[in-house]
Every structure is written in C-alpha cells, then in structure tokens.
Scaffold this motif. Structure first.
Motif, mmCIF file in Angstrom:
data_model
loop_
_atom_site.group_PDB
_atom_site.id
_atom_site.type_symbol
_atom_site.label_atom_id
_atom_site.label_comp_id
_atom_site.label_asym_id
_atom_site.label_seq_id
_atom_site.Cartn_x
_atom_site.Cartn_y
_atom_site.Cartn_z
ATOM 1 N N ARG A 238 0.835 -1.200 0.000
ATOM 2 C CA ARG A 238 0.000 0.000 0.000
ATOM 3 C C ARG A 238 0.868 1.248 0.000
ATOM 4 O O ARG A 238 0.541 2.241 -0.643
ATOM 5 C CB ARG A 238 -0.943 -0.008 1.200
ATOM 6 C CG ARG A 238 -2.011 -1.075 1.080
ATOM 7 C CD ARG A 238 -2.892 -1.176 2.304
ATOM 8 N NE ARG A 238 -3.789 -0.041 2.457
ATOM 9 C CZ ARG A 238 -3.818 0.770 3.513
ATOM 10 N NH1 ARG A 238 -2.985 0.563 4.507
ATOM 11 N NH2 ARG A 238 -4.659 1.764 3.577
ATOM 12 N N HIS B 53 1.878 1.831 -3.435
ATOM 13 C CA HIS B 53 0.731 2.322 -4.196
ATOM 14 C C HIS B 53 0.533 3.823 -3.958
ATOM 15 O O HIS B 53 0.341 4.584 -4.905
ATOM 16 C CB HIS B 53 -0.527 1.543 -3.793
ATOM 17 C CG HIS B 53 -1.692 1.718 -4.722
ATOM 18 N ND1 HIS B 53 -1.807 1.002 -5.895
ATOM 19 C CD2 HIS B 53 -2.778 2.509 -4.659
ATOM 20 C CE1 HIS B 53 -2.926 1.357 -6.507
ATOM 21 N NE2 HIS B 53 -3.549 2.271 -5.780
ATOM 22 N N ARG C 97 -14.443 2.403 -4.440
ATOM 23 C CA ARG C 97 -13.421 1.378 -4.671
ATOM 24 C C ARG C 97 -13.715 0.586 -5.920
ATOM 25 O O ARG C 97 -12.810 0.198 -6.657
ATOM 26 C CB ARG C 97 -13.379 0.417 -3.471
ATOM 27 C CG ARG C 97 -12.330 0.778 -2.452
ATOM 28 C CD ARG C 97 -12.302 -0.272 -1.383
ATOM 29 N NE ARG C 97 -11.201 -1.191 -1.596
ATOM 30 C CZ ARG C 97 -10.241 -1.388 -0.710
ATOM 31 N NH1 ARG C 97 -10.249 -0.739 0.416
ATOM 32 N NH2 ARG C 97 -9.281 -2.245 -0.960
ATOM 33 N N HIS D 9 -12.776 2.640 -8.848
ATOM 34 C CA HIS D 9 -11.316 2.673 -8.891
ATOM 35 C C HIS D 9 -10.772 1.368 -9.492
ATOM 36 O O HIS D 9 -9.823 1.375 -10.267
ATOM 37 C CB HIS D 9 -10.811 2.865 -7.464
ATOM 38 C CG HIS D 9 -9.372 3.263 -7.338
ATOM 39 N ND1 HIS D 9 -8.921 4.503 -7.676
ATOM 40 C CD2 HIS D 9 -8.286 2.592 -6.895
ATOM 41 C CE1 HIS D 9 -7.615 4.571 -7.450
ATOM 42 N NE2 HIS D 9 -7.202 3.428 -6.975
ATOM 43 N N HIS D 10 -11.395 0.280 -9.141
ATOM 44 C CA HIS D 10 -10.959 -1.022 -9.622
ATOM 45 C C HIS D 10 -11.295 -1.208 -11.118
ATOM 46 O O HIS D 10 -10.452 -1.626 -11.896
ATOM 47 C CB HIS D 10 -11.624 -2.120 -8.787
ATOM 48 C CG HIS D 10 -11.061 -3.482 -9.022
ATOM 49 N ND1 HIS D 10 -10.469 -4.231 -8.025
ATOM 50 C CD2 HIS D 10 -10.976 -4.244 -10.140
ATOM 51 C CE1 HIS D 10 -10.056 -5.375 -8.531
ATOM 52 N NE2 HIS D 10 -10.365 -5.412 -9.800
ATOM 53 N N TYR E 273 -3.709 -7.792 8.594
ATOM 54 C CA TYR E 273 -3.922 -7.206 7.267
ATOM 55 C C TYR E 273 -2.627 -6.579 6.767
ATOM 56 O O TYR E 273 -2.166 -6.850 5.656
ATOM 57 C CB TYR E 273 -5.037 -6.158 7.340
ATOM 58 C CG TYR E 273 -5.216 -5.336 6.091
ATOM 59 C CD1 TYR E 273 -6.063 -5.753 5.070
ATOM 60 C CD2 TYR E 273 -4.532 -4.130 5.925
ATOM 61 C CE1 TYR E 273 -6.230 -4.999 3.913
ATOM 62 C CE2 TYR E 273 -4.682 -3.370 4.777
ATOM 63 C CZ TYR E 273 -5.532 -3.805 3.772
ATOM 64 O OH TYR E 273 -5.677 -3.058 2.641
ATOM 65 N N ARG F 28 -14.614 -10.402 -1.909
ATOM 66 C CA ARG F 28 -14.051 -9.068 -2.012
ATOM 67 C C ARG F 28 -14.561 -8.372 -3.267
ATOM 68 O O ARG F 28 -15.069 -7.280 -3.224
ATOM 69 C CB ARG F 28 -12.519 -9.164 -2.095
ATOM 70 C CG ARG F 28 -11.838 -9.229 -0.769
ATOM 71 C CD ARG F 28 -11.570 -7.843 -0.198
ATOM 72 N NE ARG F 28 -10.925 -6.973 -1.161
ATOM 73 C CZ ARG F 28 -11.398 -5.809 -1.529
ATOM 74 N NH1 ARG F 28 -12.500 -5.353 -1.039
ATOM 75 N NH2 ARG F 28 -10.751 -5.068 -2.405
HETATM 76 C C1 HEM Z 1 -3.882 5.243 -12.091
HETATM 77 C C2 HEM Z 1 -3.582 4.121 -11.706
HETATM 78 C C3 HEM Z 1 -4.136 3.403 -10.514
HETATM 79 C C4 HEM Z 1 -4.498 2.113 -10.542
HETATM 80 C C5 HEM Z 1 -4.430 1.199 -11.735
HETATM 81 C C6 HEM Z 1 -4.964 1.752 -9.235
HETATM 82 C C7 HEM Z 1 -5.424 0.505 -8.879
HETATM 83 C C8 HEM Z 1 -5.953 0.170 -7.666
HETATM 84 C C9 HEM Z 1 -6.620 -1.062 -7.354
HETATM 85 C C10 HEM Z 1 -6.860 -2.185 -8.328
HETATM 86 C C11 HEM Z 1 -6.988 -1.020 -6.055
HETATM 87 C C12 HEM Z 1 -7.725 -2.098 -5.302
HETATM 88 C C13 HEM Z 1 -9.178 -1.762 -5.332
HETATM 89 C C14 HEM Z 1 -10.020 -2.875 -4.752
HETATM 90 O O1 HEM Z 1 -10.135 -2.949 -3.535
HETATM 91 O O2 HEM Z 1 -10.553 -3.678 -5.529
HETATM 92 C C15 HEM Z 1 -6.574 0.230 -5.525
HETATM 93 C C16 HEM Z 1 -6.767 0.651 -4.216
HETATM 94 C C17 HEM Z 1 -6.477 1.917 -3.777
HETATM 95 N N1 HEM Z 1 -5.871 2.936 -4.506
HETATM 96 FE FE1 HEM Z 1 -5.357 2.882 -6.429
HETATM 97 N N2 HEM Z 1 -4.877 2.839 -8.407
HETATM 98 C C18 HEM Z 1 -4.387 3.883 -9.159
HETATM 99 C C19 HEM Z 1 -4.174 5.180 -8.729
HETATM 100 C C20 HEM Z 1 -4.374 5.601 -7.439
HETATM 101 C C21 HEM Z 1 -4.183 6.942 -6.992
HETATM 102 C C22 HEM Z 1 -3.744 8.128 -7.868
HETATM 103 C C23 HEM Z 1 -4.473 6.967 -5.665
HETATM 104 C C24 HEM Z 1 -4.365 8.179 -4.785
HETATM 105 C C25 HEM Z 1 -3.959 8.168 -3.571
HETATM 106 C C26 HEM Z 1 -4.852 5.624 -5.263
HETATM 107 C C27 HEM Z 1 -5.235 5.242 -3.998
HETATM 108 C C28 HEM Z 1 -5.768 4.017 -3.675
HETATM 109 C C29 HEM Z 1 -6.314 3.698 -2.380
HETATM 110 C C30 HEM Z 1 -6.405 4.633 -1.179
HETATM 111 C C31 HEM Z 1 -6.751 2.381 -2.440
HETATM 112 C C32 HEM Z 1 -7.417 1.590 -1.301
HETATM 113 C C33 HEM Z 1 -6.335 0.914 -0.558
HETATM 114 C C34 HEM Z 1 -6.760 0.432 0.775
HETATM 115 O O3 HEM Z 1 -7.686 0.987 1.363
HETATM 116 O O4 HEM Z 1 -6.150 -0.509 1.251
HETATM 117 N N3 HEM Z 1 -4.786 4.825 -6.375
HETATM 118 N N4 HEM Z 1 -5.927 0.942 -6.532
#
Ligand code: HEM
Ligand code: HEM
Ligand code: SF4
Ligand code: SF4
Lengths: 250, 377
Positions: A64, A67, A181, A184-185, B248, B318
């Motif tokens: 994370r 990420h 979410r 986002h996915h 986790y 999930r």
């Molecule tokens: C542009 C490319 C990005 C891709 C391909 C991407 C992909 C993903 C994926 C697949 C997930 C998992 C979602 C799920 O639970 O199914 C995720 C989670 C997350 N992403 Fe991204 N993301 C990107 C950009 C960003 C950006 C710019 C941020 C800004 C901070 C971000 C923040 C997060 C957060 C906060 C989570 C949730 C994580 C958690 O709560 O554990 N992502 N992302």
C-alpha cells in the motif's frame, strides 16, 4: 520486380517529443506499472504467505505504501503534463487532444478508415499524434483523473494531510467507499487494455511508416520525408498552420 | 406514567433518574461513559451533568415505518441501564408505536398533543424508510401514509434523527428491484429541519444514546460529516480500529472459513470483510455491552452502515458482482475477457495490416534494401 522504380526518400529529423514529454511518458509508464501491480495485490492479495508466521511482517503495508507513493508521483506528473500542454511545442499542445474542430473530426474519420477498416487509399501520415490517437489520449487523461479522484478520495479518510482531504467529497458524492473502490478497480482495466493496444499501435506505426515511431519516445526524433516539408502536408491538427490542406496525402 | 396527560413543566432528566432509584454515582458513571463515547473532553463532563440536571426532558416522537425494529432493540439493550430507563422509557417518548402504552386514538392524540404543545421543541426520530410507490400505500398507519405522517411530524420538529440504515440509506427493502420504492428519509424530507443520519443495521445502542445526549446537552445537532453522520462515531472505518489490522498489514489472511488461518485469527479481508470501506464505530464500542463485534466473532464486516449495502456485492467476496452481467461476473472476469478480446483484435489487425498494406510495407522494405545495397562497397 524491377528495381528501377525505387524511390529513395530524403528524411529530415524532426524534434517531436521534447525532453519533458519523454520524461513524463516514461515516469508515467513506471508508476502506472507499479500502481497496477500493487492495485491487483490490494484488491486480491495472493495466498503466498499463508504459511508464514506473523512476526515482523508488513507485506500489505509496504504494497500500500508503494501504491500511495506511486499515486503521488502519478498525480503530479499528470499535472505537469497538463501544464506542458500549454507551454510545450505544437505536438505537445492541448489542441492535439481535444476534438473541437471540424478538421479534427475529419482526420479521426480518415484514420478510422485507413488504419482500422484498412481501406485502400492514400496513406495517412501524421508527425505528432494523429487525431484518433490524440482523442484516445484525451480519454486516457480523463481516466487518469477518475483514478486520482477516486484514489485520493479513498485515501482522504486515512490521511491527516490537507491535500488528500480535498478529495473527500468524491466518496461522499458516490455514496460511500464501497462504490468508490469499485469504480477505482474497474478503471484500472482501462489502463491494461490501453497499454496493450497502445504498445501494439506504436509497433504498427513504426512498421508501416518507417519514421522511427518506436524510438521517438526515446530520443524525441522522428524522421520525416522531405516532400512533407516542400508540399506543406502536415496531418496533425496544427494551430499555427490552419491553412494546411485538409486532404490525406502520401 | 401515561403520556396523554403531559405535565406543564416536564421533569428534568436527573429528577427522573432519582425517581427511578438510581444513585448519583450511577448517574455520573452514565454521563462519563456517554462523554467518552461522544469524544468530549473531560472538562465537558460537567456541562453534560449540568444539562441533564437542569434541562427539562426533550419531548421525542419516534416513528416506525418500513423497518424491523432492530434499531429500537439495539437502543434498549445499550450497555448502561439509564439509557433504556431514562432516555428511552416512557419518560422521553411521547409517541412510539412499539413502546408506548397508549394505542389507537389515544396514541394519535398523544402525538398530536406533543406536536402542538412543543412546536419546534421536540425531536423526531424515524426508524424505517418511506415507500413512495403507489402513492405510499405500502406503509400506512391510522389511515395515513408514512409520507404524510413524516411530513406532518417533521414540519415543526427541532431536529430529525434517521435511525439505522433503513431511514438513512434504505437498507434491505430498497435493494434492487425495490418494489415499493423504499426511500431514505433525507430524500423525502423538505430541506430546513436539521437531519442526523445514524446508519447501521442496527446502529450501536451507545451511539444512538450518544446522539440523543448530545442533542439534549448542547441543544444542537452534533458535528456531521459529508454524508450527514455524526463525526464522533462515523469518521473512522471499521478497518481503522480493527484489532486484526496487524494481520492485514502483514499480508496474512484467512483464505476460507475454518482454515488454519481462521483459527489463528488472521484478517478476514479475503473472505469478504467490508471493514476497509465501512464507516462505523464497531471496533471501538463493540456490541452487547462491549462484549464483541462481528469481526471478533470470526465473521467479516458486511458493511451494514454503508449505502446500498445489499446491492454492494456479495457478503463473502471481495470483488463485487457486476450489475447486468450475471451474478458470477466481477470486474476482473470481465477484464480478462476484454483483455483476451483485445489480444485477438490486435492479432487480427496485425494480419490485416500485412495483407492490406502489403504494397506500402513492400516499398518501404525495398527502399531500405536498396539503401543497404548502396552502402556495400
Ligand atoms: C492510475 C492508476 C491506478 C491504478 C491502476 C490503481 C489501482 C488500484 C486497485 C486495483 C486497487 C484495489 C481496489 C479494490 O479494492 O478492488 C486500488 C486501491 C487503492 N488505490 Fe489505487 N490505483 C491507481 C491510482 C491511485 C491513486 C492516484 C491513488 C491516490 C492516492 C490511489 C489510492 C488508492 C487507495 C487509497 C486504495 C485503497 C487501498 C486500501 O484501502 O487498502 N490509487 N488501486
Ligand atoms: C504503461 C504503459 C504506457 C502508457 C500508460 C503510455 C501512455 C502514453 C501516453 C499518455 C501518450 C501520449 C503522450 C503525450 O503526448 O503526452 C503516449 C505516447 C507514446 N507512447 Fe506510450 N505509454 C505506455 C507505454 C509505451 C511503450 C512501452 C512504448 C514503446 C515504445 C510507448 C511509446 C509511445 C510513443 C512512441 C508515443 C507517441 C505516440 C504517438 O504518436 O501518438 N509507450 N504513451
Ligand atoms: S478483518 Fe476486516 S476490518 Fe479487520 S483488518 Fe481485516 S479487512 Fe480490516
Ligand atoms: S462490523 Fe460492519 S457489518 Fe457488522 S455491525 Fe459493524 S458496520 Fe455493521
């Protein structure tokens, strides 16, 4: 076949992608790769470690962390590219991406017929992006924005910094984190499909145009036929050369 | 105590506490607990004590529409007996279909009486959603639709509390296809009356008590987040206060219920825990007098306090189901299909290129070969 008709082109070196565009491009590739890989892991962590003991582990934590670190780079890199769309050269201009003129639509239609339907006719050759590519990049930028909004929106509640908090309205608007979410996915898949098609098309253009498309994102150069200059055939929607002729050329 | 004969000056909360036989010590214990739950500073405890000692009790009308009464159940089981005895008991409730002694015309009269006598003073609590389909006939009480009752009661209320997910988000009866058009009350209420959403199925009893005590003590609604929920209880995700969180972060997950990892108490993320997207205080306050909460019992959070939680995908997965593509498909399945299709399209395009643009490519090669020849010496 006789060799007598071989037409040897004289090529001129054109600086198409300036250094900031190239740095933007490869930094973007790098962080996007990191975001997709870590994103997949966050969505569905592999069962690799089930047998391990819990002590001293922080695997999900690191994933994370990567990420979020990549997300920040991604976001500011993206902002930088938008800025460069206003100060960069004509091939980097924002005008390359927005279908706001008749000419742009005409060119998109032509690219569609020549490169997708594979109709016969005079080949379409552009120096920067062709109109279709420009429009697809525009869509890509829109999805970039979606990812930043939903990503930082999710991040907002876990952060104490004001910057991510600016995005707290996103999950509120969507009605909660669950849908945020999911969006986002889903959006991640856009990038995966985009990259496959994009990289293929880069090969394709290199192959059918012979202007050094592949390497252009490396050195910035493309090699353009002398004729293009003498006849003023610029296919790319060119704000500075609005008078440039409309028709496709070879 | 009968509700229809309302005394001129209602007793204060503390008078009622005394009358019920609680000691001063019990009372202070209750106040301290509430203040802690509400996240108040220690110095504010005195303020709460004073308010409960001096302010006459606030009249409450508690309406029940499309719901299962689990919110009321949760409330009366909240850990401190004073909650049920004083805040909820006949003392504070001027109208509640479930708990009032009166019935029929008597009950209706009591509600009317309260609404007139305490115009702009009473708190309106709503449990349940309002069906709007077919002019609201799916939920009628005393010949009126729930919509009419709500409108009447809300018009002169000091504040409206939406108890539980039904009133806040619609809950199960608003799940697709939502035959009665069950609607959360913020969508049918006219703007103007302050509204507090207290989602959860049910909300935690102490949270409900905390909201009421806040209203009574400070005379205004607690600070709300963007979705209209009290920040004191809904600003953190269940995930953020979960005692399994270290697992986790370590990447150690239960793969299936009853596996070795489940016995070790690993994180329930992969068996569908919605804690990372759910805003509630379960991890801190817990349930049944602070005994436990779902995750502690080995079951993932199902996101009961989030909007649309019945339509947010399966409880033990999930990845969520993708609307319109059958219940089996999730985003990744569709993505893989799209990826395969893209691969096929790209291959087809590559072949077509070599056929249709043969001449062009041939000429390029010829030109290149010619140049190569000229370089030979
Ligand atoms: C542009 C490319 C990005 C891709 C391909 C991407 C992909 C993903 C994926 C697949 C997930 C998992 C979602 C799920 O639970 O199914 C995720 C989670 C997350 N992403 Fe991204 N993301 C990107 C950009 C960003 C950006 C710019 C941020 C800004 C901070 C971000 C923040 C997060 C957060 C906060 C989570 C949730 C994580 C958690 O709560 O554990 N992502 N992302
Ligand atoms: C994660 C992978 C990639 C992403 C997200 C990506 C994204 C983009 C974007 C957004 C542009 C528009 C550039 C601009 O004007 O700002 C672009 C252009 C370009 N990219 Fe990529 N790219 C990726 C991988 C690659 C790879 C592997 C190559 C291989 C050589 C490549 C070569 C190029 C070239 C040559 C252009 C200019 C294309 C044109 O004529 O329009 N890219 N890319
Ligand atoms: S069990 Fe659920 S809430 Fe607890 S850490 Fe795991 S995912 Fe988060
Ligand atoms: S743990 Fe989740 S599903 Fe369970 S009561 Fe709390 S918010 Fe609702």
């Amino acid at each position: 076949m006789s060799d007598t008709a071989v037409h040897i082109q004289r090529l001129r070196r054109v600086y198409v992608w300036e250094k900031p565009v190239r740095i933007y491009h490869w930094l973007n590739v790098l962080v996007l790769l990191a975001l997709v890989v870590t994103g997949f892991y966050i969505a569905n962590p592999l069962a690799l470690q089930s047998q391990h003991e819990a002590t001293g582990k922080f695997t999900m934590g690191w994933i994370r962390y990567i990420h979020f670190a990549a997300a920040y780079i991604f976001f500011f890199n993206f902002l930088f590219r938008i800025y460069w769309g206003f100060v960069g050269n004509k091939y980097a201009s924002w005008r390359q991406f927005l279908p706001i003129s008749r000419k742009f639509f005409k060119e998109m239609w032509y690219v569609f017929r020549m490169d997708i339907l594979m109709l016969k006719g005079r080949e379409h050759m552009s120096i920067g992006h062709n109109a279709m590519a420009g429009f697809i990049y525009f869509l890509t930028f829109v999805v970039f924005l979606v990812q930043c909004l939903t990503g930082f929106g999710l991040y907002a509640s876990t952060s104490s910094w004001w910057f991510p908090k600016l995005f707290a309205w996103v999950p509120a608007m969507l009605g909660g984190d669950i849908l945020t979410r999911q969006v986002h996915h889903w959006a991640m898949w856009f990038f995966i499909l985009f990259v496959v098609i994009h990289v293929y098309l880069v090969f394709y253009h290199d192959y059918v145009e012979g202007r050094g498309e592949m390497s252009s994102m490396g050195g910035g150069w493309k090699f353009i036929e002398e004729e293009t200059f003498t006849r003023g055939h610029h296919q790319t929607p060119n704000p500075e050369k609005a008078k440039a002729q409309d028709g496709p050329v070879k | 105590m009968s509700n229809d004969a309302l005394p001129k000056l209602p007793p204060t909360y503390y008078q009622e506490v005394e009358r019920k036989g609680y000691s001063r010590r019990d009372f202070l214990g209750f106040v301290t607990m509430m203040a802690a739950f509400m996240g108040l500073e220690k110095s504010a405890i005195g303020q709460v004590v004073k308010a409960l000692e001096t302010k006459p009790r606030v009249p409450v009308i508690w309406l029940h529409f499309q719901e299962c009464t689990c919110c009321s159940e949760s409330f009366i089981r909240s850990s401190h007996p004073i909650v049920a005895d004083i805040l909820l008991d006949k003392i504070s409730l001027d109208y509640s279909e479930t708990l009032m002694a009166a019935s029929g015309f008597q009950a209706e009269a009591s509600m009317k009486n309260t609404m007139e006598k305490y115009k702009g003073e009473y708190i309106l609590c709503v449990e349940g959603s309002v069906p709007t389909a077919a002019d609201g006939v799916y939920c009628m009480i005393g010949g009126k639709t729930s919509m009419q009752i709500l409108e009447e009661a809300a018009a002169n209320a000091k504040a409206v509390i939406a108890w539980g997910s039904c009133a806040s988000n619609g809950c199960v009866q608003s799940a697709r296809p939502n035959p009665t058009s069950a609607t959360p009350i913020h969508k049918v209420l006219k703007a103007g009356v302050p509204l507090i959403k207290v989602p959860g199925c049910p909300p935690i009893g102490e949270v409900m008590a905390g909201v009421i005590v806040h209203l009574v003590t400070f005379g205004k609604i607690p600070e709300l987040d963007r979705l209209g929920r009290p920040k004191a209880f809904y600003s953190k995700r269940v995930h953020d206060s979960c005692y399994r969180r270290p697992y986790y972060d370590a990447g150690l997950f239960v793969e299936s219920f009853d596996d070795e990892n489940a016995k070790k108490g690993y994180c329930l993320y992969k068996v569908g825990c919605k804690g990372p997207s759910t805003y509630n205080a379960c991890g801190v306050m817990k349930w049944n007098n602070g005994t436990s909460y779902p995750i502690q019992a080995g079951h993932g959070c199902i996101g009961c306090s989030e909007e649309n939680y019945w339509d947010n995908g399966r409880l033990y997965e999930r990845a969520s189901a993708f609307a319109g593509f059958g219940i089996e498909a999730n985003a990744d399945d569709l993505g893989k299909v799209a990826l395969a299709a893209t691969g096929v399209a790209v291959a087809a395009h590559a072949i077509a290129t070599n056929v249709r643009k043969h001449k062009l490519i041939f000429n390029l090669e010829k030109e290149g070969k010619q140049s190569e020849k000229e370089l030979e010496s």
